[in-house]
Design a protein around this motif. Structure first.
Motif, PDB file in Angstrom:
ATOM      1  N   GLN A 143       0.612   4.328  -9.427  1.00  0.00           N
ATOM      2  CA  GLN A 143       1.553   3.142  -8.711  1.00  0.00           C
ATOM      3  C   GLN A 143       2.617   4.175  -8.253  1.00  0.00           C
ATOM      4  O   GLN A 143       3.204   3.869  -7.358  1.00  0.00           O
ATOM      5  CB  GLN A 143       2.075   2.236  -9.867  1.00  0.00           C
ATOM      6  CG  GLN A 143       0.770   1.158 -10.302  1.00  0.00           C
ATOM      7  CD  GLN A 143       1.065   0.506 -11.465  1.00  0.00           C
ATOM      8  OE1 GLN A 143       1.854   0.521 -11.881  1.00  0.00           O
ATOM      9  NE2 GLN A 143      -0.011  -0.056 -12.019  1.00  0.00           N
ATOM     10  N   ASP A 144       3.204   5.098  -9.125  1.00  0.00           N
ATOM     11  CA  ASP A 144       4.380   5.712  -8.875  1.00  0.00           C
ATOM     12  C   ASP A 144       4.271   7.102  -8.202  1.00  0.00           C
ATOM     13  O   ASP A 144       5.358   7.678  -7.708  1.00  0.00           O
ATOM     14  CB  ASP A 144       5.475   5.695 -10.142  1.00  0.00           C
ATOM     15  CG  ASP A 144       5.587   4.381 -10.703  1.00  0.00           C
ATOM     16  OD1 ASP A 144       5.370   3.404  -9.911  1.00  0.00           O
ATOM     17  OD2 ASP A 144       5.985   4.253 -11.940  1.00  0.00           O
ATOM     18  N   GLY A 145       3.198   7.839  -8.448  1.00  0.00           N
ATOM     19  CA  GLY A 145       3.328   9.116  -7.662  1.00  0.00           C
ATOM     20  C   GLY A 145       3.918  10.162  -8.574  1.00  0.00           C
ATOM     21  O   GLY A 145       4.625  11.045  -8.096  1.00  0.00           O
ATOM     22  N   CYS A 146       3.943   9.857 -10.047  1.00  0.00           N
ATOM     23  CA  CYS A 146       4.720  10.848 -10.919  1.00  0.00           C
ATOM     24  C   CYS A 146       4.211  12.207 -10.884  1.00  0.00           C
ATOM     25  O   CYS A 146       3.076  12.278 -10.714  1.00  0.00           O
ATOM     26  CB  CYS A 146       4.840  10.271 -12.200  1.00  0.00           C
ATOM     27  SG  CYS A 146       5.760   8.483 -12.452  1.00  0.00           S
ATOM     28  N   ALA A 147       5.184  12.929 -11.243  1.00  0.00           N
ATOM     29  CA  ALA A 147       4.754  14.479 -11.573  1.00  0.00           C
ATOM     30  C   ALA A 147       4.185  14.530 -12.951  1.00  0.00           C
ATOM     31  O   ALA A 147       4.075  13.629 -13.636  1.00  0.00           O
ATOM     32  CB  ALA A 147       6.400  15.209 -11.570  1.00  0.00           C
ATOM     33  N   GLY A 148       3.664  15.461 -13.140  1.00  0.00           N
ATOM     34  CA  GLY A 148       2.901  15.699 -14.290  1.00  0.00           C
ATOM     35  C   GLY A 148       3.777  15.616 -15.435  1.00  0.00           C
ATOM     36  O   GLY A 148       3.425  14.869 -16.498  1.00  0.00           O
ATOM     37  N   LEU A 152      -1.026  20.324 -16.820  1.00  0.00           N
ATOM     38  CA  LEU A 152      -0.439  18.908 -16.220  1.00  0.00           C
ATOM     39  C   LEU A 152       0.957  18.605 -16.561  1.00  0.00           C
ATOM     40  O   LEU A 152       1.827  18.245 -15.699  1.00  0.00           O
ATOM     41  CB  LEU A 152      -1.549  18.114 -16.419  1.00  0.00           C
ATOM     42  CG  LEU A 152      -1.137  16.432 -15.770  1.00  0.00           C
ATOM     43  CD1 LEU A 152      -0.865  16.750 -14.450  1.00  0.00           C
ATOM     44  CD2 LEU A 152      -2.418  15.544 -16.236  1.00  0.00           C
ATOM     45  N   GLY A 153       1.163  18.524 -17.951  1.00  0.00           N
ATOM     46  CA  GLY A 153       2.467  18.333 -18.413  1.00  0.00           C
ATOM     47  C   GLY A 153       3.701  18.824 -18.126  1.00  0.00           C
ATOM     48  O   GLY A 153       4.727  18.820 -18.190  1.00  0.00           O
ATOM     49  N   ASP A 154       3.332  20.280 -17.471  1.00  0.00           N
ATOM     50  CA  ASP A 154       4.478  21.124 -16.963  1.00  0.00           C
ATOM     51  C   ASP A 154       4.668  20.981 -15.481  1.00  0.00           C
ATOM     52  O   ASP A 154       5.243  21.717 -14.763  1.00  0.00           O
ATOM     53  CB  ASP A 154       4.145  22.596 -17.482  1.00  0.00           C
ATOM     54  CG  ASP A 154       4.390  22.645 -19.075  1.00  0.00           C
ATOM     55  OD1 ASP A 154       5.124  21.878 -19.614  1.00  0.00           O
ATOM     56  OD2 ASP A 154       3.639  23.363 -19.621  1.00  0.00           O
ATOM     57  N   PHE A 155       3.668  20.258 -14.925  1.00  0.00           N
ATOM     58  CA  PHE A 155       3.446  20.516 -13.310  1.00  0.00           C
ATOM     59  C   PHE A 155       4.518  19.587 -12.701  1.00  0.00           C
ATOM     60  O   PHE A 155       4.726  18.497 -12.995  1.00  0.00           O
ATOM     61  CB  PHE A 155       2.184  19.876 -12.763  1.00  0.00           C
ATOM     62  CG  PHE A 155       1.763  19.864 -11.466  1.00  0.00           C
ATOM     63  CD1 PHE A 155       1.832  21.151 -10.824  1.00  0.00           C
ATOM     64  CD2 PHE A 155       1.435  19.111 -10.689  1.00  0.00           C
ATOM     65  CE1 PHE A 155       1.651  21.461  -9.414  1.00  0.00           C
ATOM     66  CE2 PHE A 155       0.776  19.016  -9.500  1.00  0.00           C
ATOM     67  CZ  PHE A 155       0.988  20.185  -8.647  1.00  0.00           C
ATOM     68  N   ALA A 156       5.225  20.118 -11.664  1.00  0.00           N
ATOM     69  CA  ALA A 156       6.218  19.589 -11.088  1.00  0.00           C
ATOM     70  C   ALA A 156       6.321  18.682  -9.956  1.00  0.00           C
ATOM     71  O   ALA A 156       7.267  18.237  -9.563  1.00  0.00           O
ATOM     72  CB  ALA A 156       7.669  20.712 -10.760  1.00  0.00           C
ATOM     73  N   ALA A 157       5.159  18.406  -9.559  1.00  0.00           N
ATOM     74  CA  ALA A 157       4.726  17.348  -8.494  1.00  0.00           C
ATOM     75  C   ALA A 157       3.640  16.514  -9.005  1.00  0.00           C
ATOM     76  O   ALA A 157       3.027  16.777  -9.862  1.00  0.00           O
ATOM     77  CB  ALA A 157       4.056  18.522  -7.328  1.00  0.00           C
ATOM     78  N   CYS A 158       3.522  15.817  -8.066  1.00  0.00           N
ATOM     79  CA  CYS A 158       2.325  14.614  -8.317  1.00  0.00           C
ATOM     80  C   CYS A 158       1.087  15.206  -8.235  1.00  0.00           C
ATOM     81  O   CYS A 158       0.815  15.962  -7.168  1.00  0.00           O
ATOM     82  CB  CYS A 158       2.501  13.436  -7.350  1.00  0.00           C
ATOM     83  SG  CYS A 158       1.185  12.232  -7.602  1.00  0.00           S
ATOM     84  N   PRO A 159       0.240  15.313  -9.288  1.00  0.00           N
ATOM     85  CA  PRO A 159      -1.011  15.661  -9.201  1.00  0.00           C
ATOM     86  C   PRO A 159      -1.960  14.897  -8.234  1.00  0.00           C
ATOM     87  O   PRO A 159      -2.111  13.828  -8.261  1.00  0.00           O
ATOM     88  CB  PRO A 159      -1.832  15.512 -10.793  1.00  0.00           C
ATOM     89  CG  PRO A 159      -0.726  14.546 -11.368  1.00  0.00           C
ATOM     90  CD  PRO A 159       0.761  14.466 -10.589  1.00  0.00           C
ATOM     91  N   ASP A 160      -2.777  15.854  -7.434  1.00  0.00           N
ATOM     92  CA  ASP A 160      -3.615  15.523  -6.611  1.00  0.00           C
ATOM     93  C   ASP A 160      -4.925  14.870  -7.235  1.00  0.00           C
ATOM     94  O   ASP A 160      -5.203  15.028  -8.314  1.00  0.00           O
ATOM     95  CB  ASP A 160      -4.135  16.501  -5.712  1.00  0.00           C
ATOM     96  CG  ASP A 160      -4.764  16.022  -4.259  1.00  0.00           C
ATOM     97  OD1 ASP A 160      -4.641  14.766  -4.086  1.00  0.00           O
ATOM     98  OD2 ASP A 160      -4.714  16.714  -3.477  1.00  0.00           O
ATOM     99  N   THR A 161      -5.478  13.932  -6.434  1.00  0.00           N
ATOM    100  CA  THR A 161      -6.856  13.254  -6.840  1.00  0.00           C
ATOM    101  C   THR A 161      -7.963  14.108  -7.400  1.00  0.00           C
ATOM    102  O   THR A 161      -7.984  15.288  -6.512  1.00  0.00           O
ATOM    103  CB  THR A 161      -7.239  12.045  -6.316  1.00  0.00           C
ATOM    104  OG1 THR A 161      -8.330  11.403  -6.963  1.00  0.00           O
ATOM    105  CG2 THR A 161      -7.683  12.502  -4.784  1.00  0.00           C
TER     106      THR A 161
END
Length: 229
Positions: free
Chosen positions: A142-147, A187-196
């Motif tokens: 829904q929100d495209g959140c960073a990891g 993933l929890g340190d990834f600063a962008a929205c994770p791709d599918t």
């Protein structure tokens, strides 16, 4: 998948989204098949051997991370801690399975928690891990959140549900084998929205007072997943 913007989401020349989904589905199938064969009185070493034999029968190419089966109190352990080979599953007990398997050159990674007997608190714990995973996945959709935001959100949701999130477990990359060449980090340190189709969302929770927990992981994809079934 075409070119991606960030090196942490790079893939190899043989990468195929369809094969990635196939690897995911085969690994989920394996987790469920192995769980059906685990019985009270079995120890963790026997369960691990059973899991390996099942994967070989299913035609896996190789294991890309060690088979993890944890019973009872060891469900609180993190990924990098050894199994307790002599730990025996009780008549009323909880256990989880975590598999990382290569199918057709692509990395499947799946994990789920199961309960034997009739302990309702353990059943609630196993269900809570799945529900929390789905809640966090919905946030991503829904929100495209960073990891990093996803795991902050997961911790708050876990607390609201009455459980403790293990923030040492932060998810990771998968891809065509081996994903490790991309040095993607957690993933929890990834600063962008994770791709599918490239990241595993891992959820590990603990009971607030009793010595056990639950684990659930799956591939973040926009298609329907087993968590919604």
């Amino acid at each position: 998948m075409t070119a991606v913007a960030l090196p942490q989401q790079a893939v190899g020349p043989t990468f195929s989204p369809a094969k990635m989904l196939h690897a995911r589905n085969k690994t989920v199938e394996a987790v469920q098949l192995i769980a059906k064969q685990i019985r009270p009185g079995m120890n963790e070493r026997q369960a691990k051997d059973l899991a390996k034999a099942t994967l070989e029968q299913m035609g896996m190419e190789r294991i890309w991370h060690g088979i993890i089966v944890r019973f009872g109190h060891t469900t609180q352990k993190t990924f990098n801690q050894r199994i307790d080979p002599d730990n025996v599953l009780g008549e009323n007990d909880i256990f989880f399975i975590d598999l990382g398997v290569v199918w057709d050159g692509h990395e499947g990674d799946a994990g789920d928690t199961f309960v034997v007997g009739h302990d309702t608190q353990m059943q609630d714990c196993a269900m809570a891990a799945r529900q929390l995973w789905q809640t966090v996945r919905d946030k991503w959709l829904q929100d495209g959140c960073a990891g990093s935001e996803l795991y902050q959100y997961a911790a708050k949701q876990a607390e609201a549900m009455g459980w403790q999130l293990n923030l040492e477990i932060k998810g990771h990359r998968v891809s065509d084998f081996p994903h490790a060449i991309y040095q993607a980090g957690n993933l929890g340190d990834f600063a962008a929205c994770p791709d599918t189709g490239l990241w595993i969302l891992e959820i590990q929770i603990r009971h607030p007072t009793l010595p056990y927990g639950a684990f659930y992981e799956d591939l973040l994809i926009r298609e329907t997943t087993s968590a919604e079934a």
